[in-house]
Design a protein around this motif. Structure first.
Motif: not given
Length: 225
Positions: A204-225
């Motif tokens: 996300t940080n790399t993409l925002k440094q390249a100008g991205a207005k928004q970054v969405w994270a899509f993932t198959t699963c989340l590890t419950p903490i």
């Protein structure tokens, strides 16, 4: 005709109940409906779900999509695909992802400008021979937005599973490069499992440094903490 004979001789079965199903599928309708999936009609953006927001308090991305927690049966499917190349789990995972994407975009009609599947470093890709995230997700995305390869993994990092949260962040410093100007774009970045969010935050940080207005994270699963 050949496919029909092959399907008759070697019928496909549901990976859960083992009943005979359509050869293009991995799960029967009953087992798909019985899976513990996130209800995206209530929280299309999972960062707005209180328990998940508490688990992942330092997310750099703007929205979070996931199918389920990283638990049975998803843990088995993803591990067998990633480490043992058990490709028959791909069909089941694709069914789950397609179902959740439909629910997400039904309640979140805005589309991203592009999808980016998190790349492997070249050495890891050559060693493994495939990118399991791409294998599963690529066929699920065609109806929504184009797939882009502007993100490159330039740094060979340790496997994240071996590291603490602090070491994961350090491990991923300067791990990615964006090869294009993406000013004003909304980008959806895809991974298979989010454990601390360090990898997705670094991308996300790399993409925002390249100008991205928004970054969405899509993932198959989340590890419950």
């Amino acid at each position: 005709m050949t496919n029909t004979i092959f399907d008759w001789l070697f019928p496909s079965s549901c990976v859960q109940c083992e009943n005979i199903i359509n050869p293009h599928l991995g799960l029967c309708d009953y087992c798909l409906a019985d899976l513990p999936l996130f209800d995206l009609s209530i929280h299309a953006n999972l960062l707005n779900r209180p328990d998940i927001a508490q688990m992942f308090p330092n997310c750099e991305f703007d929205k979070l999509f996931a199918c389920a927690f990283y638990q049975s049966p998803f843990e088995l499917w993803l591990k067998q695909l990633k480490f043992n190349n058990q490709i028959y789990y791909k069909k089941a995972l694709r069914q789950v992802i397609k179902r959740q994407l439909i629910h997400f975009f039904d309640h979140h009609p805005l589309l991203p400008d592009m999808f980016i599947i998190l790349p492997l470093h070249t050495s890891r890709f050559l060693n493994r021979g495939f990118n399991q995230v791409s294998q599963v997700w690529h066929p699920c995305l065609a109806n929504y937005a184009p797939l882009s390869n502007v993100l490159i993994r330039s740094k060979k990092t340790q496997a994240q599973s071996e590291l603490s949260k602090a070491k994961r962040i350090k491990n991923l410093k300067d791990a990615f490069i964006c090869t294009a100007d993406i000013s004003g774009k909304t980008v959806a970045v895809i991974d298979d499992v989010m454990t601390t969010g360090a990898t997705l935050n670094a991308a996300t940080n790399t993409l925002k440094q390249a100008g991205a207005k928004q970054v969405w994270a899509f993932t198959t699963c989340l590890t419950p903490i």
